[in-house]
Design an enzyme around this catalytic site. Structure first.
Site, PDB file in Angstrom:
ATOM      1  N   ALA A   1      44.572  40.039  28.723  1.00  0.00           N
ATOM      2  CA  ALA A   1      43.921  40.916  29.691  1.00  0.00           C
ATOM      3  C   ALA A   1      43.661  40.164  30.978  1.00  0.00           C
ATOM      4  O   ALA A   1      43.819  40.707  32.080  1.00  0.00           O
ATOM      5  CB  ALA A   1      42.616  41.457  29.117  1.00  0.00           C
ATOM      6  N   ALA A   2      43.278  38.898  30.852  1.00  0.00           N
ATOM      7  CA  ALA A   2      42.973  38.098  32.031  1.00  0.00           C
ATOM      8  C   ALA A   2      43.050  36.624  31.678  1.00  0.00           C
ATOM      9  O   ALA A   2      42.864  36.228  30.537  1.00  0.00           O
ATOM     10  CB  ALA A   2      41.579  38.428  32.556  1.00  0.00           C
ATOM     11  N   MET A   3      43.350  35.815  32.704  1.00  0.00           N
ATOM     12  CA  MET A   3      43.282  34.362  32.568  1.00  0.00           C
ATOM     13  C   MET A   3      42.565  33.813  33.785  1.00  0.00           C
ATOM     14  O   MET A   3      43.020  33.982  34.916  1.00  0.00           O
ATOM     15  CB  MET A   3      44.689  33.752  32.472  1.00  0.00           C
ATOM     16  CG  MET A   3      44.665  32.239  32.385  1.00  0.00           C
ATOM     17  SD  MET A   3      43.772  31.661  30.918  1.00  0.00           S
ATOM     18  CE  MET A   3      43.209  30.055  31.492  1.00  0.00           C
ATOM     19  N   GLU A   4      41.419  33.167  33.557  1.00  0.00           N
ATOM     20  CA  GLU A   4      40.557  32.752  34.651  1.00  0.00           C
ATOM     21  C   GLU A   4      40.922  31.360  35.132  1.00  0.00           C
ATOM     22  O   GLU A   4      40.173  30.395  34.971  1.00  0.00           O
ATOM     23  CB  GLU A   4      39.080  32.798  34.228  1.00  0.00           C
ATOM     24  CG  GLU A   4      38.645  34.141  33.698  1.00  0.00           C
ATOM     25  CD  GLU A   4      38.931  34.317  32.212  1.00  0.00           C
ATOM     26  OE1 GLU A   4      39.634  33.488  31.635  1.00  0.00           O
ATOM     27  OE2 GLU A   4      38.435  35.293  31.637  1.00  0.00           O
ATOM     28  N   ASN A   5      42.116  31.215  35.721  1.00  0.00           N
ATOM     29  CA  ASN A   5      42.484  29.948  36.331  1.00  0.00           C
ATOM     30  C   ASN A   5      41.544  29.670  37.498  1.00  0.00           C
ATOM     31  O   ASN A   5      41.104  30.594  38.180  1.00  0.00           O
ATOM     32  CB  ASN A   5      43.925  30.004  36.853  1.00  0.00           C
ATOM     33  CG  ASN A   5      44.898  30.428  35.783  1.00  0.00           C
ATOM     34  OD1 ASN A   5      45.029  29.795  34.750  1.00  0.00           O
ATOM     35  ND2 ASN A   5      45.577  31.543  36.023  1.00  0.00           N
TER      36      ASN A   5
ATOM     37  N   HIS B   1      33.750  39.854  31.206  1.00  0.00           N
ATOM     38  CA  HIS B   1      33.934  39.603  29.789  1.00  0.00           C
ATOM     39  C   HIS B   1      32.998  40.391  28.903  1.00  0.00           C
ATOM     40  O   HIS B   1      33.449  41.027  28.008  1.00  0.00           O
ATOM     41  CB  HIS B   1      33.901  38.121  29.467  1.00  0.00           C
ATOM     42  CG  HIS B   1      35.235  37.506  29.673  1.00  0.00           C
ATOM     43  ND1 HIS B   1      36.149  37.405  28.670  1.00  0.00           N
ATOM     44  CD2 HIS B   1      35.826  37.035  30.771  1.00  0.00           C
ATOM     45  CE1 HIS B   1      37.249  36.863  29.149  1.00  0.00           C
ATOM     46  NE2 HIS B   1      37.069  36.635  30.420  1.00  0.00           N
ATOM     47  N   GLU B   2      31.733  40.461  29.085  1.00  0.00           N
ATOM     48  CA  GLU B   2      30.894  41.346  28.278  1.00  0.00           C
ATOM     49  C   GLU B   2      29.674  41.776  29.112  1.00  0.00           C
ATOM     50  O   GLU B   2      28.832  40.933  29.389  1.00  0.00           O
ATOM     51  CB  GLU B   2      30.408  40.631  27.008  1.00  0.00           C
ATOM     52  CG  GLU B   2      31.524  39.997  26.160  1.00  0.00           C
ATOM     53  CD  GLU B   2      32.540  40.976  25.657  1.00  0.00           C
ATOM     54  OE1 GLU B   2      32.290  42.178  25.705  1.00  0.00           O
ATOM     55  OE2 GLU B   2      33.592  40.539  25.206  1.00  0.00           O
TER      56      GLU B   2
END
Length: 917
Positions: free
Chosen positions: A338-342, A374-375
């Protein structure tokens, strides 16, 4: 893992600044539990423990010295990188790239070998030079070693310890048509297909894009330069410093140097996107890049604005400024997660970050919010994180949060929901028993101490223990949390009143397992030493009042505790607001008292407790700890429940039970009972009106979520009015070609219409799926097609899902899983999965997160002996690299089959009796 990076990039949720949203800290557990290297540990440890570790380390080091360094699972420690200069040229016309990397190295131990990671790279030239102007060192040879994914440079003479060198490697590779490394994607704009290329390096895929020391311990600084056609732009972690334009229509972007960081957070992209931007109070520039038509429609505005607010919140909460001058959010059509927080360049799959203000529903908006932050801190953390991961962690094939990582395949294996969601749930529990303000203070100290460094699990625990001592409390956090992170699974607490001693209860703990029979098969699971130190919060209530909570630390298999306020008429409740990561069971008398309380005045019990009771009861019954009737009796009170969370908990708990029963001959009895519980609230709430001009965020969104949840249950279980309403709305859309279906229930209406109506409706939805450009609409249209009762249409859709030009790679998984959830398509999806496994495994196998999702989704509701044997036979032939996922699948199906044998008839007998009254 770099901690300031984690703070800044792991934006999780907005919340009142006086209270932390604990779910934010899912990654903190990962930081603390993945042991990166023994010599990188900080924090205080007992002298004896340190000596033992040093002896083990020395023994391991001596063993490794006897092996060629390129055959080992971890890189040898002869050299370490200090800085990388990486220059790339990307050719999107033929999907290749060439690169030159110059690595400034420090030699730690004399060696004739330089061993670093590389995979699928074609190396043309290698040069090694001393740092000074002393000329090059002769390279005797170089080679790739695919089994360990390394590249080896052999020198004529050894590098000298405590000296620095420069390693230059010239290479080329493909921009792959896959999901990891440096890969390509595409989209259609104005009838023209356009291409882009983007990276995904976490956890071990930077080595596919450039030769590097691809382990988190080897932090370095990076200077990236990307050459591309001038019709494209390039992005990376840092801002562009200078751009050099060439006469032939190419441009080279030189990016600023990064701070010290690990390879897996490096990122870049080449695309022809446009952007919108905003700026935080502290001056951080936040941009969202997406395809031009999405930017023009404002599809990224919501995500952009919430990200700005989140950075501001975290800077205030952690008292650590965001360390980079910018943060780019990049929305791409194809991505494994869903996502990658580079750091500085977060990459999202389009459908999880873009929304169309005119047609996106509240659930879709909340889904986008959850991906970005994220939550969210509101109640859905309980149902969507804690309850969800407990399903997975209740299997005997689960694993601890903290696991030893020795090689790349281990890293891929442990990055699952146990690590992420259980990690978040444990941190939530920890912060709750510490106190939020003390926990916040401890985190601030931890981040300051370990900034730009590596940290081990015990470093966090020790810092938090010190924070507690500052306020006069003494709890050994390491001792408590090691039991939760080093043991798999979670406990079920059983509280039983002592009939002979007044105001006394006996409290038991044991590991919760869905298939209790596995305890007799596996001596480890039956081992009595499987214990936790459990912060059990407890309260006593009666018809009109509940006491304030008290905490009891439970650390033995069985304990007696005195509860002063407990009398004959009172009920008892444990795990208040379900802040603890465990389930609670009671004697039947206490369950009956709780059920009576819910029926008479449910508001005495908090919303979170009501949701927790529902989830615990259904799962305890499913595992055989409780009679099957108890959870079904609990949900009778829902006709008076006006809060969303208990309804959501009930819906999520009913779903797997429904799938266990939906192919049985008596299914209509279960169906009738659920409809009876839903009918009253369905009539009260009615259907939403169609307001296409509404503002993006409606004030009473929880009311709208409640209405949506009830409508979903009503339509799913066959409420006639709900079916008629859905069919009418679909017919109106087809006849007028104007979609007047209320936004928040479109997915329900589409699915219901496709399941009830003829093939023409399926073809209409299929046409709309192709023609729409709105990402959120495309997703629900595709999923609606899986709701058909027509097996020919379902087979057609399954086969079309493998065509990447029709269905995106990540969406194909959802198609197969949704067909498997349809009782009319379960066997079709299962057969398709087995027949196409080689194709599917080639496509998703290396992205284990996706492969695991596919395996679980296709098999989780198989529940017959025949299907179980088919699964076991299939695994014998085709298991390959997904052993853990298939092991979980077998256990799940075995538990389903066992439930059918032991409890199905008990459930139906109670339902018949209940409906007869």
């Amino acid at each position: 893992m770099h901690l300031v990076l984690w703070i800044s990039e792991q934006a999780r949720t907005l919340q009142n600044s006086t209270q932390i949203h604990l779910s934010v800290l899912v990654r903190m557990v990962l930081i603390c539990t993945f042991q990166e290297a023994p010599e990188e540990r900080h924090g205080q440890q007992e002298q004896g423990e340190q000596q033992e570790e040093q002896e083990q380390e020395e023994e391991e080091w001596q063993r490794r010295r006897l092996q060629p360094p390129w055959t080992q699972a971890r890189l040898p420690r002869h050299v370490r990188p200090l800085h990388y200069n990486l220059m790339l040229s990307a050719f999107l016309d033929n999907f290749t790239f060439c690169g030159e990397v110059n690595v400034h190295l420090e030699c730690l131990n004399a060696s004739r070998y330089i061993v670093l990671h590389a995979q699928r790279l074609h190396v043309q030239a290698v040069r090694v030079a001393e740092d000074r102007l002393a000329g090059g060192l002769r390279v005797a040879g170089f080679f790739l070693h695919p089994p360990t994914q390394v590249f080896v440079v052999v020198l004529n003479r050894s590098l000298e310890a405590r000296r620095t060198y420069n390693l230059k490697i010239v290479y080329s590779a493909l921009i792959e048509n896959e999901l990891l490394g440096f890969f390509r994607s595409s989209y259609v704009l104005h009838g023209e297909r356009r291409f882009l290329a983007v990276t995904q390096f976490s956890p071990t895929h930077a080595r596919k894009a450039f030769p590097c020391f691809d382990e988190p311990i080897y932090k370095a600084t990076f200077k990236i330069s990307i050459r591309h056609q001038a019709t494209y732009l390039s992005l990376s972690n840092m801002p562009v410093e200078t751009s050099v334009f060439e006469e032939d229509g190419w441009v080279t972007d030189h990016f600023s140097q990064t701070p010290l960081m690990s390879t897996y957070y490096l990122a870049w992209a080449v695309c022809n996107f446009t952007y919108r931007e905003t700026i935080t109070k502290s001056g951080v520039v936040v941009r969202l890049y997406a395809r031009p038509d999405a930017i023009r429609r404002g599809s990224g505005d919501y995500a952009l604005n919430i990200t700005r607010r989140l950075i501001e919140f975290y800077e205030d909460y952690f008292k650590v400024p965001y360390s980079l001058p910018k943060l780019d959010l990049l929305a791409v059509p194809k991505h494994p997660y869903a996502a990658m927080e580079n750091w500085g360049l977060s990459v999202f799959v389009e459908q999880r970050i873009l929304l169309d203000p005119s047609i996106s529903s509240i659930p879709y908006l909340l889904d986008v919010t959850m991906v970005i932050v994220h939550e969210p801190s509101y109640g859905r953390f309980l149902t969507d994180v804690v309850h969800e991961v407990m399903l997975l962690d209740g299997l005997s094939s689960s694993h601890p949060v903290s696991q030893e990582v020795q090689q790349a395949t281990d890293i891929d294996r442990v990055f699952d929901w146990i690590a992420y969601k259980k990690g978040a749930a444990l941190i939530r529990m920890l912060a709750n028993f510490m106190g939020h303000s003390v926990f916040q203070m401890g985190l601030q100290d931890y981040l300051t101490i370990h900034m730009y460094g590596n940290a081990a699990r015990n470093d966090l625990w020790n810092t938090l223990s010190k924070a507690l001592k500052k306020v006069g409390k003494s709890v050994n956090i390491q001792e408590v949390m090691n039991q939760w992170t080093l043991q798999m699974g979670y406990p079920v607490i059983t509280i039983i009143r002592n009939e002979t001693a007044v105001n006394t209860v006996e409290i038991f703990q044991e590991r919760f397992i869905y298939d209790i029979s596995t305890k007799t098969k596996d001596p480890i699971l039956g081992n009595s030493s499987y214990l936790w130190q459990i912060p059990l919060t407890i309260a006593v209530g009666n018809t009109s009042h509940i006491s304030s909570e008290a905490i009891i630390w439970v650390s033995n298999k069985s304990e007696y505790h005195r509860i002063p306020a407990l009398d004959e008429a009172s009920w008892l409740m444990g795990n208040i607001n379900q802040t603890g990561y465990f389930r609670v069971n009671y004697d039947i008398r206490n369950w009956r008292l709780l059920i009576n309380q819910l029926m008479r005045n449910h508001k005495v019990i908090s919303v979170s407790n009501r949701a927790g009771l529902i989830d615990d009861a259904f799962n305890l019954a499913r595992a055989g700890y409780l009679p099957q009737s108890i959870p079904l009796e609990i949900i009778r009170y829902l006709s008076e429940e006006k809060d969303f969370l208990p309804w959501h908990a009930a819906s999520r708990a009913l779903y797997p039970l429904d799938k266990l029963l939906d192919r049985t001959e008596n299914y209509n009895i279960f169906n009738e009972y659920i409809l009876k519980q839903v009918a009253s609230m369905y009539l009260k709430l009615g259907w939403p009106t169609n307001n296409l001009n509404r503002s993006l965020i409606q004030a009473p969104y929880q009311h709208e979520e409640l209405r949506r949840e009830v409508i979903m249950l009503a339509c799913s279980f066959g409420n006639k009015h709900c079916h008629q309403q859905a069919a009418t709305l679909i017919s109106d859309w087809i006849s007028s070609n104007r979609n007047r279906i209320p936004l928040n229930v479109r997915d329900i209406v589409y699915c219901t219409g496709v399941s009830l109506m003829d093939e023409d409706v399926w073809e209409f939805i299929w046409m709309k799926f192709h023609s729409t450009t709105a990402i959120s609409e495309k997703k629900i249209l595709l999923e609606a097609l899986t709701c058909s009762d027509d097996r020919n249409l379902l087979n057609r859709l399954l086969n079309l899902s493998l065509n990447s030009e029709v269905v995106l790679d990540q969406d194909a998984i959802d198609v197969i899983i949704h067909v498997a959830r349809n009782p009319h398509g379960r066997d079709l999806a299962w057969k398709f999965f087995r027949e196409k496994w080689k194709i599917l495994n080639a496509r998703y196998g290396e992205a284990l997160f996706m492969n695991s999702k596919l395996i679980s989704g296709v098999t989780e509701f198989l529940n017959t002996e025949v299907e179980l044997n088919e699964l076991k036979n299939f695994i014998k032939s085709y298991e390959e690299g997904a052993a853990a996922s298939f092991s979980r699948a077998v256990e799940t199906v075995e538990a389903n089959v066992r439930w059918q044998k032991l409890y199905k008839e008990e459930l139906f007998q109670w339902l018949r009796k209940s409906l007869a009254h």
